[in-house]
Scaffold this motif. Structure first.
Motif, PDB file in Angstrom:
ATOM      1  N   THR A 296     -27.466 -68.336 -17.570  1.00  0.00           N
ATOM      2  CA  THR A 296     -27.535 -69.776 -17.330  1.00  0.00           C
ATOM      3  C   THR A 296     -28.979 -70.248 -17.365  1.00  0.00           C
ATOM      4  O   THR A 296     -29.769 -69.867 -16.498  1.00  0.00           O
ATOM      5  CB  THR A 296     -26.935 -70.130 -15.953  1.00  0.00           C
ATOM      6  N   PRO A 297     -29.365 -71.069 -18.351  1.00  0.00           N
ATOM      7  CA  PRO A 297     -30.732 -71.616 -18.354  1.00  0.00           C
ATOM      8  C   PRO A 297     -30.978 -72.447 -17.105  1.00  0.00           C
ATOM      9  O   PRO A 297     -30.104 -73.187 -16.644  1.00  0.00           O
ATOM     10  CB  PRO A 297     -30.764 -72.484 -19.615  1.00  0.00           C
ATOM     11  N   MET A 298     -32.187 -72.314 -16.558  1.00  0.00           N
ATOM     12  CA  MET A 298     -32.575 -73.063 -15.358  1.00  0.00           C
ATOM     13  C   MET A 298     -33.712 -74.015 -15.701  1.00  0.00           C
ATOM     14  O   MET A 298     -34.523 -73.730 -16.588  1.00  0.00           O
ATOM     15  CB  MET A 298     -33.029 -72.089 -14.258  1.00  0.00           C
ATOM     16  N   PRO A 299     -33.805 -75.152 -15.018  1.00  0.00           N
ATOM     17  CA  PRO A 299     -34.908 -76.079 -15.288  1.00  0.00           C
ATOM     18  C   PRO A 299     -36.253 -75.452 -14.905  1.00  0.00           C
ATOM     19  O   PRO A 299     -36.342 -74.715 -13.913  1.00  0.00           O
ATOM     20  CB  PRO A 299     -34.581 -77.290 -14.413  1.00  0.00           C
ATOM     21  N   ILE A 300     -37.272 -75.750 -15.667  1.00  0.00           N
ATOM     22  CA  ILE A 300     -38.622 -75.231 -15.421  1.00  0.00           C
ATOM     23  C   ILE A 300     -39.474 -76.361 -14.871  1.00  0.00           C
ATOM     24  O   ILE A 300     -39.698 -77.370 -15.539  1.00  0.00           O
ATOM     25  CB  ILE A 300     -39.243 -74.668 -16.708  1.00  0.00           C
ATOM     26  N   SER A 301     -39.968 -76.202 -13.667  1.00  0.00           N
ATOM     27  CA  SER A 301     -40.751 -77.252 -13.024  1.00  0.00           C
ATOM     28  C   SER A 301     -42.130 -77.376 -13.659  1.00  0.00           C
ATOM     29  O   SER A 301     -42.642 -76.434 -14.285  1.00  0.00           O
ATOM     30  CB  SER A 301     -40.915 -76.957 -11.533  1.00  0.00           C
ATOM     31  N   ALA A 302     -42.740 -78.530 -13.479  1.00  0.00           N
ATOM     32  CA  ALA A 302     -44.095 -78.743 -13.974  1.00  0.00           C
ATOM     33  C   ALA A 302     -45.058 -77.758 -13.323  1.00  0.00           C
ATOM     34  O   ALA A 302     -45.993 -77.267 -13.977  1.00  0.00           O
ATOM     35  CB  ALA A 302     -44.532 -80.185 -13.707  1.00  0.00           C
ATOM     36  N   GLN A 303     -44.856 -77.472 -12.061  1.00  0.00           N
ATOM     37  CA  GLN A 303     -45.725 -76.514 -11.373  1.00  0.00           C
ATOM     38  C   GLN A 303     -45.600 -75.128 -11.970  1.00  0.00           C
ATOM     39  O   GLN A 303     -46.599 -74.439 -12.183  1.00  0.00           O
ATOM     40  CB  GLN A 303     -45.366 -76.470  -9.884  1.00  0.00           C
ATOM     41  N   ARG A 304     -44.377 -74.697 -12.251  1.00  0.00           N
ATOM     42  CA  ARG A 304     -44.181 -73.368 -12.847  1.00  0.00           C
ATOM     43  C   ARG A 304     -44.821 -73.295 -14.231  1.00  0.00           C
ATOM     44  O   ARG A 304     -45.406 -72.280 -14.599  1.00  0.00           O
ATOM     45  CB  ARG A 304     -42.676 -73.055 -12.914  1.00  0.00           C
ATOM     46  N   TRP A 307     -48.775 -73.243 -13.502  1.00  0.00           N
ATOM     47  CA  TRP A 307     -49.292 -72.042 -12.861  1.00  0.00           C
ATOM     48  C   TRP A 307     -49.021 -70.784 -13.684  1.00  0.00           C
ATOM     49  O   TRP A 307     -49.871 -69.894 -13.759  1.00  0.00           O
ATOM     50  CB  TRP A 307     -48.648 -71.855 -11.482  1.00  0.00           C
ATOM     51  N   ASP A 308     -47.818 -70.703 -14.293  1.00  0.00           N
ATOM     52  CA  ASP A 308     -47.371 -69.445 -14.883  1.00  0.00           C
ATOM     53  C   ASP A 308     -47.131 -69.499 -16.390  1.00  0.00           C
ATOM     54  O   ASP A 308     -46.822 -68.474 -16.992  1.00  0.00           O
ATOM     55  CB  ASP A 308     -46.068 -68.991 -14.211  1.00  0.00           C
ATOM     56  N   GLY A 309     -47.232 -70.694 -16.998  1.00  0.00           N
ATOM     57  CA  GLY A 309     -46.964 -70.799 -18.428  1.00  0.00           C
ATOM     58  C   GLY A 309     -45.540 -70.420 -18.784  1.00  0.00           C
ATOM     59  O   GLY A 309     -45.280 -69.942 -19.895  1.00  0.00           O
ATOM     60  N   THR A 310     -44.597 -70.652 -17.879  1.00  0.00           N
ATOM     61  CA  THR A 310     -43.218 -70.205 -18.078  1.00  0.00           C
ATOM     62  C   THR A 310     -42.523 -71.013 -19.177  1.00  0.00           C
ATOM     63  O   THR A 310     -42.581 -72.235 -19.192  1.00  0.00           O
ATOM     64  CB  THR A 310     -42.425 -70.318 -16.772  1.00  0.00           C
ATOM     65  N   ASP A 323     -40.412 -65.581 -17.777  1.00  0.00           N
ATOM     66  CA  ASP A 323     -41.702 -65.066 -18.232  1.00  0.00           C
ATOM     67  C   ASP A 323     -42.799 -65.709 -17.382  1.00  0.00           C
ATOM     68  O   ASP A 323     -42.768 -66.909 -17.101  1.00  0.00           O
ATOM     69  CB  ASP A 323     -41.930 -65.349 -19.718  1.00  0.00           C
ATOM     70  N   VAL A 324     -43.751 -64.903 -16.961  1.00  0.00           N
ATOM     71  CA  VAL A 324     -44.898 -65.359 -16.182  1.00  0.00           C
ATOM     72  C   VAL A 324     -46.152 -64.874 -16.890  1.00  0.00           C
ATOM     73  O   VAL A 324     -46.374 -63.663 -17.008  1.00  0.00           O
ATOM     74  CB  VAL A 324     -44.850 -64.823 -14.737  1.00  0.00           C
ATOM     75  N   ASP A 325     -46.927 -65.801 -17.414  1.00  0.00           N
ATOM     76  CA  ASP A 325     -48.138 -65.459 -18.177  1.00  0.00           C
ATOM     77  C   ASP A 325     -47.812 -64.462 -19.286  1.00  0.00           C
ATOM     78  O   ASP A 325     -48.581 -63.550 -19.580  1.00  0.00           O
ATOM     79  CB  ASP A 325     -49.214 -64.875 -17.247  1.00  0.00           C
ATOM     80  N   GLY A 326     -46.640 -64.628 -19.882  1.00  0.00           N
ATOM     81  CA  GLY A 326     -46.240 -63.771 -20.983  1.00  0.00           C
ATOM     82  C   GLY A 326     -45.570 -62.475 -20.573  1.00  0.00           C
ATOM     83  O   GLY A 326     -45.119 -61.716 -21.435  1.00  0.00           O
ATOM     84  N   ALA A 327     -45.474 -62.195 -19.281  1.00  0.00           N
ATOM     85  CA  ALA A 327     -44.842 -60.969 -18.796  1.00  0.00           C
ATOM     86  C   ALA A 327     -43.436 -61.270 -18.293  1.00  0.00           C
ATOM     87  O   ALA A 327     -43.190 -62.297 -17.668  1.00  0.00           O
ATOM     88  CB  ALA A 327     -45.673 -60.350 -17.678  1.00  0.00           C
ATOM     89  N   LEU A 328     -42.492 -60.360 -18.546  1.00  0.00           N
ATOM     90  CA  LEU A 328     -41.124 -60.500 -18.064  1.00  0.00           C
ATOM     91  C   LEU A 328     -41.077 -60.239 -16.567  1.00  0.00           C
ATOM     92  O   LEU A 328     -41.605 -59.231 -16.082  1.00  0.00           O
ATOM     93  CB  LEU A 328     -40.206 -59.512 -18.790  1.00  0.00           C
ATOM     94  N   THR A 329     -40.434 -61.140 -15.823  1.00  0.00           N
ATOM     95  CA  THR A 329     -40.192 -60.911 -14.404  1.00  0.00           C
ATOM     96  C   THR A 329     -38.707 -61.050 -14.110  1.00  0.00           C
ATOM     97  O   THR A 329     -38.014 -61.853 -14.731  1.00  0.00           O
ATOM     98  CB  THR A 329     -40.961 -61.905 -13.504  1.00  0.00           C
ATOM     99  N   VAL A 330     -38.238 -60.237 -13.185  1.00  0.00           N
ATOM    100  CA  VAL A 330     -36.874 -60.323 -12.663  1.00  0.00           C
ATOM    101  C   VAL A 330     -37.020 -60.451 -11.153  1.00  0.00           C
ATOM    102  O   VAL A 330     -37.677 -59.615 -10.521  1.00  0.00           O
ATOM    103  CB  VAL A 330     -36.056 -59.080 -13.029  1.00  0.00           C
ATOM    104  N   SER A 331     -36.436 -61.488 -10.578  1.00  0.00           N
ATOM    105  CA  SER A 331     -36.782 -61.783  -9.191  1.00  0.00           C
ATOM    106  C   SER A 331     -35.654 -62.496  -8.462  1.00  0.00           C
ATOM    107  O   SER A 331     -34.653 -62.895  -9.059  1.00  0.00           O
ATOM    108  CB  SER A 331     -38.040 -62.666  -9.137  1.00  0.00           C
ATOM    109  N   HIS A 332     -35.874 -62.651  -7.175  1.00  0.00           N
ATOM    110  CA  HIS A 332     -35.070 -63.562  -6.357  1.00  0.00           C
ATOM    111  C   HIS A 332     -35.849 -63.860  -5.098  1.00  0.00           C
ATOM    112  O   HIS A 332     -36.756 -63.121  -4.718  1.00  0.00           O
ATOM    113  CB  HIS A 332     -33.695 -63.004  -6.012  1.00  0.00           C
ATOM    114  N   THR A 333     -35.492 -64.967  -4.472  1.00  0.00           N
ATOM    115  CA  THR A 333     -36.023 -65.300  -3.162  1.00  0.00           C
ATOM    116  C   THR A 333     -34.863 -65.424  -2.187  1.00  0.00           C
ATOM    117  O   THR A 333     -33.701 -65.496  -2.589  1.00  0.00           O
ATOM    118  CB  THR A 333     -36.804 -66.631  -3.191  1.00  0.00           C
ATOM    119  N   GLY A 334     -35.201 -65.458  -0.904  1.00  0.00           N
ATOM    120  CA  GLY A 334     -34.199 -65.648   0.129  1.00  0.00           C
ATOM    121  C   GLY A 334     -34.705 -66.624   1.171  1.00  0.00           C
ATOM    122  O   GLY A 334     -35.845 -66.501   1.620  1.00  0.00           O
TER     123      GLY A 334
END
Length: 513
Positions: A296-304, A307-310, A323-334
């Motif tokens: 599911t595509p997610m919206p990309i905020s202006a801040q992201r 900061w991260d070039g996502t 992608d964060v600065d060209g690197a793949l990330t897999v994550s979650h927050t709680g």
């Protein structure tokens, strides 16, 4: 000779550079100290993995502010929505065992499952439960989960979904939800032949050696040390002291009910980054790839973006992929009241980090995640903790002054002015609430969510409910002849989406007793 001298000079420079290279402690300690100082956090636990090895662990602060008991790597924290990846992994285990399929209809396992649209009910698959594309509003039905404790059951949640109206088409877009993860836990229980909590322990915690992770019922004293959640009051953190020495199962275990230590979370992260042959036998690569597929595509905020070039941001099964600065990330927050967590993985370099905080700490988590990410993805773009924190504070000041109304001039509403609204009101999925006179004013109280209670206040020509728990106050829109329904809406339009007042519509059923 000049070539030899140049080679020797370069070698000496490299040797000197290596001699002066920062240790992980020298790299990360200043970041942790700066975040702790800037946000005055009650407690914090951070662990970092690089190239498949744990290179750094740090704990700071107290389990409960003022207790003198320090946070340790074994201290249990609520990991909140980082539980979702564990639920998805449990389902992957059941798929691998042939007990269910990702494309099975949910009704095969839960015949009572219903969505508002019968077509969606028929076509909702197991995988759909995990991808936040059901068509429901963001956070729809979350008032059945918190504030805790409450009296809703998982059966209540499954039956309530039929009343929650979609706001867009099925599989047409992204909106974060928790209730369908509760449903996913019930699907696992039906397919696995045991309660969700039993299955998670048996299929995930035990095989991976997550010896301190807890779900379901357990005793705090038997599992000490346990970090307590803290909420902000007058710019100071106050611990939420438990009333019961026993932690009881809640409706939301599969969506956000797991508690783990830093040591356990690092072990959990490590098996994703550098799995052993035994761990690959436990969960083969094909299932791991399925969980990390962007659905599911997610919206990309202006801040992201800034900061991260996502450029890619999407949800898999229990994970966010970006992608964060060209690197793949897999994550979650709680995020739960008084508890914040983050888990970030950089699979291509077998690196990542864990953050656990026992306080309401949205900005603190955002800043800490960013400075840790930059260490791996773009050290040349690194900024100070205060630089990020100042930017977030300025944005929040602008947001509050432009979007949040001033409600400081308030006074208790009287029973006389609200006489036409007094009584018991009912929403088909949330149940009964009362608006009744008490102590010279009017109290809003809910039958199944005791903490959702407070006096009705008048602000100019409007009314709001001043919750006793102090969070996400609600405008009260009295019923009119037009529809005869009582409605709530957020005073702060950007308040946590889990206060899904917009999905409530109360009909008068009787007077005050």
């Amino acid at each position: 000779m000049r070539i030899a001298r140049r080679w020797l000079t370069a070698a000496l420079a490299l040797t000197m550079g290596l001699a002066h290279a920062q240790t992980p402690k020298e790299t990360f300690d200043p970041l942790i100290d700066a975040v702790m100082a800037r946000y005055r956090l009650p407690g914090l636990a951070v662990g970092v993995i690089d190239h498949g090895e744990v290179i750094y662990m740090r704990t700071a602060g107290e389990l409960a502010r003022g207790s003198g008991q320090p946070v340790t790597p074994d201290a249990l924290f609520k990991i909140a929505s980082n539980s979702k990846a564990m639920t998805a992994t449990l389902l992957a285990r059941l798929v691998e065992q042939g007990k269910l399929r990702w494309d099975d209809p949910v009704t095969r396992y839960l015949p009572a499952f219903r969505m508002f649209d019968p077509w969606v009910t028929q076509h909702m698959q197991v995988g759909d439960l995990l991808t936040h594309r059901s068509g429901l509003r963001e956070g729809a039905g979350d008032l059945m989960l918190w504030p805790e404790p409450n009296h809703f059951t998982r059966t209540d949640i499954v039956s309530a979904l039929a009343w929650l109206r979609p706001v867009y088409s099925f599989r047409a877009g992204y909106a974060y939800d928790n209730l369908l993860y509760v449903v996913a836990g019930e699907v696992a229980a039906a397919a696995g032949g045991a309660p969700y909590e039993t299955l998670l322990k048996r299929e995930v915690f035990e095989p991976l050696g997550l010896s301190r992770c807890r779900v379901g019922e357990w005793r705090r004293d038997a599992m000490a040390p346990v970090a307590l959640p803290h909420v902000k009051h007058d710019d100071a953190y106050i611990p939420s002291m438990p009333d019961d020495p026993v932690v009881h199962p809640t409706t939301m275990e599969a969506a956000g009910g797991v508690q783990c230590s830093l040591n356990d979370m690092l072990a959990w992260a490590h098996q994703w980054l550098a799995p052993t042959p035994q761990q690959l036998s436990w969960l083969p690569q094909a299932q791991r790839d399925t969980l990390w597929t962007p659905y599911t595509p997610m919206p990309i905020s202006a801040q992201r973006r800034a900061w991260d070039g996502t450029r890619l941001y999407a949800y898999g099964y229990g994970w966010r992929i970006a992608d964060v600065d060209g690197a793949l990330t897999v994550s979650h927050t709680g995020t739960l009241s008084g508890m914040y967590s983050a888990l970030y993985l950089l699979p291509d370099r077998q690196s990542g980090f864990v953050v656990l905080i026992n306080g309401d700490a949205d900005d603190a988590r955002t800043v800490l995640v960013e400075v840790l990410l930059k260490h791996f993805t773009a050290p040349q773009k690194a900024r100070s903790v205060d630089s990020y924190a100042d930017e977030l504070a300025a944005k929040e000041h602008t947001r509050r002054t432009s979007r949040v109304p001033d409600t400081s001039a308030r006074h208790p509403a009287t029973a006389n002015e609200l006489r036409s609204q007094l009584g018991t009101w009912r929403d088909p999925w949330f149940g009964d609430i009362t608006l009744c006179p008490r102590d010279g004013g009017v109290i809003f109280a809910t039958a199944k969510s005791p903490r959702l209670r407070g006096p009705v206040m008048r602000v100019g020509q409007r009314y709001l409910v001043q919750w006793e728990h102090g969070d996400a106050e609600a405008w009260l829109s009295p019923s009119t002849g037009k529809d005869g329904l009582l409605h709530l809406s957020k005073v702060d339009p950007d308040a946590d989406f889990s206060y899904d007042y917009e999905d409530l519509a109360f009909k008068h059923v009787r007077g005050c007793e």
